[in-house]
Design an enzyme around this catalytic site. Structure first.
Site, PDB file in Angstrom:
ATOM      1  N   ARG A 157       0.854  -1.188   0.000  1.00  0.00           N
ATOM      2  CA  ARG A 157       0.000   0.000   0.000  1.00  0.00           C
ATOM      3  C   ARG A 157       0.892   1.241   0.000  1.00  0.00           C
ATOM      4  O   ARG A 157       1.982   1.235   0.578  1.00  0.00           O
ATOM      5  CB  ARG A 157      -0.902   0.041   1.235  1.00  0.00           C
ATOM      6  N   LYS A 181      -2.269  -2.425   8.089  1.00  0.00           N
ATOM      7  CA  LYS A 181      -3.443  -1.927   8.804  1.00  0.00           C
ATOM      8  C   LYS A 181      -3.607  -2.672  10.127  1.00  0.00           C
ATOM      9  O   LYS A 181      -3.338  -3.863  10.215  1.00  0.00           O
ATOM     10  CB  LYS A 181      -4.699  -2.128   7.950  1.00  0.00           C
ATOM     11  N   HIS A 250      -2.400   2.468  -6.037  1.00  0.00           N
ATOM     12  CA  HIS A 250      -3.259   1.301  -5.835  1.00  0.00           C
ATOM     13  C   HIS A 250      -3.386   0.480  -7.124  1.00  0.00           C
ATOM     14  O   HIS A 250      -3.631  -0.729  -7.060  1.00  0.00           O
ATOM     15  CB  HIS A 250      -4.641   1.742  -5.352  1.00  0.00           C
ATOM     16  N   ARG A 253      -0.806  -2.034  -7.000  1.00  0.00           N
ATOM     17  CA  ARG A 253      -1.197  -3.093  -6.054  1.00  0.00           C
ATOM     18  C   ARG A 253      -2.184  -4.062  -6.712  1.00  0.00           C
ATOM     19  O   ARG A 253      -2.032  -5.282  -6.620  1.00  0.00           O
ATOM     20  CB  ARG A 253      -1.812  -2.435  -4.822  1.00  0.00           C
ATOM     21  N   HIS A 276      -4.222  -8.713   3.668  1.00  0.00           N
ATOM     22  CA  HIS A 276      -5.658  -8.745   3.921  1.00  0.00           C
ATOM     23  C   HIS A 276      -5.961  -9.656   5.110  1.00  0.00           C
ATOM     24  O   HIS A 276      -5.474 -10.784   5.159  1.00  0.00           O
ATOM     25  CB  HIS A 276      -6.418  -9.262   2.697  1.00  0.00           C
ATOM     26  N   TYR A 285      -9.905  -9.895  -6.712  1.00  0.00           N
ATOM     27  CA  TYR A 285      -8.924 -10.052  -7.784  1.00  0.00           C
ATOM     28  C   TYR A 285      -9.118 -11.328  -8.591  1.00  0.00           C
ATOM     29  O   TYR A 285      -8.353 -11.600  -9.515  1.00  0.00           O
ATOM     30  CB  TYR A 285      -7.504 -10.047  -7.191  1.00  0.00           C
TER      31      TYR A 285
END
Length: 315
Positions: A157, A181, A250, A253, A276, A285
């Site tokens: 990211r 995150k 992004h 990514r 994730h 994806y």
């Protein structure tokens, strides 16, 4: 208790007790300030216990012009805020308990680049570096290429890339420690010799500034490189490569994940690479482009093995 005081308690709780990221705290503060501004215009009582579901319903109308994703985030902030207040016995009942809101987001496929477009951007960047006539311009182009290479090599990211510390990167082993995150840490290996070579060259030229700032990617003022700077540099090389497409960090990514899937890499590995927490997020994806569809159906479909109805039978 006033809204301002309740907000202060909540943000302190998020920072010092939950240890949330600076980015999350920033969004919480923005969303709560907006709600407070709404309350003033709404002429609602500033006492936090006076806010009920009818106030929230009117606020929902007030923010309805935002994108669905933004509305969901703003409501999530308020839910977390009122959950905290109820848990701390600052309010008797969370007003969200009497409110049912369902916001649908349009499902859009991620913006992607083809391998040809990726190659064009890298070619434009490397060509620009070799054509420089000053040391300062060369160093800027070197840093830009290091950013582009790491984005595409890891699917990181943009916020994670900006926050990379020098201590997070082991160029001898090619291992990068990413703080994602929710303060979740993951390791990604950089295996391509070309990527490692450009990162080592960048590190060598910027060693003094990097050690002084602590961050791996720095700007011309020897400070942490910002998200906006990376977006600008990508936009510049996209134009230089004559690609008529909105390409962002992004996009790198998304492209990283999609191209790995098209090479039959297990989605669980891609989930780890992307950081994730749920594989459901990674499954966006799993779409494939038309060229890949044609390849799969022309080589893998069981109908291709049927003997009847072939071209030779009709002659």
């Amino acid at each position: 208790m006033t809204f301002a005081k309740a907000q202060e308690y909540f943000l302190d709780h998020c920072q010092f007790e939950k240890n949330l990221s600076a980015k999350t705290l920033e969004f919480y503060a923005i969303d709560l300030r907006q709600f407070q501004s709404f309350l003033k215009n709404y002429k609602s009582d500033s006492q936090i216990g006076k806010i009920d579901k009818y106030v929230l319903k009117d606020y929902l109308k007030y923010i309805a012009h935002f994108k669905p994703k933004t509305v969901k985030r703003k409501l999530a902030t308020l839910k977390a805020f009122f959950n905290f207040l109820e848990f701390e016995d600052i309010i008797m009942v969370n007003p969200f308990r009497k409110l049912r809101v369902k916001i649908k987001e349009p499902r859009r496929l991620p913006n992607l680049m083809s391998t040809h477009e990726v190659q064009k951007i890298f070619k434009a960047a490397y060509t620009a570096k070799e054509a420089t006539t000053s040391d300062g311009d060369y160093l800027t182009k070197l840093r830009d290429i290091a950013v582009l290479e790491l984005l595409f090599a890891t699917g990181i990211r943009v916020s994670e890339l900006c926050d990379l510390k020098d201590k997070n990167i082991n160029l001898q082993n090619g291992v990068i420690t990413i703080n994602g995150k929710g303060s979740k840490e993951r390791l990604i290996q950089v295996c391509n010799p070309g990527v490692l070579r450009i990162l080592c060259e960048y590190r060598r030229y910027f060693e003094e500034q990097i050690e002084q700032s602590g961050y791996f990617f720095i700007n011309r003022l020897d400070r942490r490189l910002s998200d906006q700077s990376i977006r600008r540099l990508i936009r510049g090389y996209t134009q230089l490569a004559a690609i008529d497409k909105n390409i962002t960090p992004h996009t790198f990514r998304h492209t990283f994940a999609t191209l790995l899937l098209e090479e039959d890499v297990d989605i669980k590995y891609i989930q780890h690479f992307l950081g994730h927490s749920s594989i459901a997020t990674t499954q966006i994806y799993t779409h494939v482009n038309s060229a890949k569809q044609q390849q799969i159906l022309s080589t893998k479909h069981p109908r291709n093995g049927f003997e009847f109805g072939s071209c030779s039978d009709s002659q």
